[in-house]
Design a protein around this motif. Structure first.
Motif, short mmCIF file in Angstrom:
data_model
loop_
_atom_site.label_atom_id
_atom_site.label_comp_id
_atom_site.label_asym_id
_atom_site.label_seq_id
_atom_site.Cartn_x
_atom_site.Cartn_y
_atom_site.Cartn_z
N LYS A 1 10.41 -20.48 4.57
CA LYS A 1 9.62 -19.32 4.19
C LYS A 1 10.55 -18.24 3.63
CE LYS A 1 5.59 -19.78 7.24
NZ LYS A 1 5.81 -21.17 7.66
N THR B 1 4.68 -21.87 -3.28
CA THR B 1 3.38 -21.27 -3.00
C THR B 1 3.56 -19.86 -2.47
OG1 THR B 1 2.51 -23.45 -2.39
CG2 THR B 1 1.19 -21.54 -1.80
N PHE C 1 1.83 -16.96 -0.27
CA PHE C 1 0.82 -16.86 0.77
C PHE C 1 0.52 -15.39 1.09
CE2 PHE C 1 2.62 -21.05 1.43
CZ PHE C 1 1.52 -21.83 1.76
N GLY D 1 -1.99 -16.28 5.81
CA GLY D 1 -1.44 -17.62 5.65
C GLY D 1 -2.19 -18.47 4.64
N PRO E 1 -3.01 -19.58 0.69
CA PRO E 1 -2.28 -19.57 -0.58
C PRO E 1 -2.95 -18.68 -1.62
CG PRO E 1 -3.51 -21.61 -0.34
CD PRO E 1 -3.65 -20.88 0.97
N HIS F 1 -0.04 -21.18 -6.46
CA HIS F 1 0.62 -22.44 -6.13
C HIS F 1 1.14 -23.11 -7.39
CE1 HIS F 1 1.73 -26.11 -4.17
NE2 HIS F 1 0.80 -26.82 -4.78
#
Length: 483
Positions: free
Chosen positions: A189, A278, A280, A284, A286, A289
């Motif tokens: 992340k 992606t 977010f 959480g 998306p 993408h």
């Protein structure tokens, strides 16, 4: 192995017994060597170490010591001694490498530790009894995790490639994923507020601090920035006005991307690399993408994204099937030479109507190449500006050119420039730059929407691009010169 009595044997028998004894000794030595080798492998293959663990090189140059290796994935934490570092760069580095051939360096501990270095000597990496992970050369600290007295009890290299410092309850106190260098790996992340810095083109262990990647909250996007005048800029990035700090030259939402959820400003929280990039939101879900191109889903698959030294963001996939093994480019943010903010250096002109035909074409009038044999190094004024104002300052007018930092990006029917603009005529644009003692150049566009726009540049001028659409008179540059 029993006692051998040679005194009672014939000479022939003595020779046979001696040979048997030597064979047994050789066997024992072989077993001992194998056991020792296995023990070394077990030590190397550990993915966890406790307080007080230390790894050191020999101090002889080109030394690589594997400190940890992930349990089931081919990630290794290596301590490297790299001689020949440029002035101001350390010679010691702690790196995480993805070892599937060819190896890929995905993280460097002291990536931004420029100026903190030692002249040479043994490199060491130690998890101190106070819980601080410290990289040193000849006893001088180059980098640390700054986790002293925070409850750290062990260090572990996870299967994801994340290096973590843990408490006795296995809570994460510090992790390498929170301190990326120039690369993201699968499952990592990349949150709002974090920065990827591209590596120095001449030294892959440290950053030059010119190109960076960040998550933009307002536009819910992953954007690329360049800062020629303040390398390593870490301050706030305004939503619209990019005239100070870093200047945006690409966003994920303009290419290779699909809008998954309805767009609402100030929603982006992180980017993750997992079967593509992606973006977010806070829930959480998306927002954007860009899928990977995994052509062999039944085979071994891995991916990483790197902000390359030239400012291009490229994702790579490893396809492990027969005839397709190795890293392959999945997508790249900049698909042609002239899209790069500094493809042809300061004041250099990039031309070409197609990606295959694009090249550096030389310099404007009143400028000369820095290196005539390599036009990518850019141009320098024949007469250098000592001031941006005064009777000797004039403007060189170039038709049919544009500037990569003054692009427009299409968001929900709204064109939002990466630089503040003035809605003025060509003559007014010229005057606006000439009268501004901070303006180095201005670029004027006669666009269908929103109309005639003038962008003033405050700072160094870099690659100028010839336009590929519209009449030449619809795109004009004004560059300050001494006449």
């Amino acid at each position: 192995m029993g006692f051998i009595n040679l005194g009672m044997a014939t000479p022939t028998r003595r020779l046979e017994l001696i040979c048997m004894f030597l064979m047994q000794v050789a066997y024992v030595l072989t077993i001992a060597q194998l056991l020792l080798s296995k023990e070394i492998q077990l030590v190397t293959a550990q993915n966890t170490a406790k307080l007080g663990s230390t790894w050191s090189t020999l101090g002889h140059g080109q030394q690589v010591v594997t400190a940890l290796i992930s349990a089931s994935n081919p990630y290794r934490l290596n301590l490297q001694e790299v001689p020949g570092a440029p002035v101001g760069r350390p010679q010691c580095y702690a790196t995480i490498n993805f070892e599937n051939p060819p190896p890929v360096q995905v993280w460097v501990a002291n990536y931004l530790s420029n100026g903190i270095y030692s002249a040479g000597g043994i490199c060491s990496l130690k998890l101190g009894l106070d819980g601080n992970l410290v990289l040193s050369q000849s006893g001088s600290a180059i980098w640390s995790s700054q986790t002293a007295n925070k409850g750290v009890q062990s260090i572990q290299l996870l299967n994801s490639g994340n290096l973590v410092l843990l408490t006795s309850a296995q809570a994460i106190v510090w992790q390498s994923f929170d301190h990326p260098s120039d690369t993201l790996v699968s499952g990592q992340k990349f949150p709002l507020g974090s920065i990827l810095f591209a590596a120095d083109p001449n030294w892959p262990y440290s950053s030059a601090g010119i190109y960076s990647a960040r998550v933009q909250e307002y536009s819910n996007d992953l954007s690329l920035f360049v800062d020629f005048d303040h390398p390593g800029y870490t301050g706030p990035i305004p939503d619209y006005n990019q005239s100070f700090g870093s200047d945006r030259y690409w966003t994920l939402g303009t290419e290779y991307a699909e809008i998954v959820n309805s767009w609402t400003p100030y929603q982006a929280r992180y980017v993750e690399l997992n079967d593509g990039l992606t973006v977010f939101n806070q829930n959480g879900a998306p927002v954007i993408h860009a899928p990977s191109n995994n052509l062999n889903p039944d085979n071994f698959f891995a991916e990483y994204a790197r902000l390359e030294p030239d400012g291009n963001l490229i994702t790579y996939v490893f396809l492990g099937g027969p005839g397709s093994a190795g890293w392959q480019v999945n997508f790249q943010a900049l698909s042609s030479l002239c899209e790069h903010p500094n493809a042809c250096g300061p004041y250099g002109i990039c031309i070409g109507n197609s990606a295959a035909a694009q090249k550096c074409a030389g310099c404007p009038v009143n400028f000369k190449p820095v290196e005539p044999s390599d036009l990518s190094q850019g141009c320098t004024p024949v007469k250098h500006l000592s001031s941006l104002c005064g009777p000797a300052v004039n403007l060189l007018e170039l038709d049919g050119v544009t500037y990569s930092l003054f692009q427009n990006f299409y968001w929900f029917g709204e064109l939002i420039p990466t630089y503040p603009s003035l809605l003025v005529s060509k003559a007014q644009c010229r005057a606006a730059c000439l009268d501004d003692c901070a303006c180095t150049a201005a670029f004027w566009y006669n666009a269908t929407f929103p109309g005639q726009e003038c962008f003033k540049l405050h700072g160094s001028v870099h690659t100028i691009q010839n336009t590929v659409t519209g009449p030449a008179g619809y795109h004009t540059a004004f560059i300050k010169i001494i006449t």
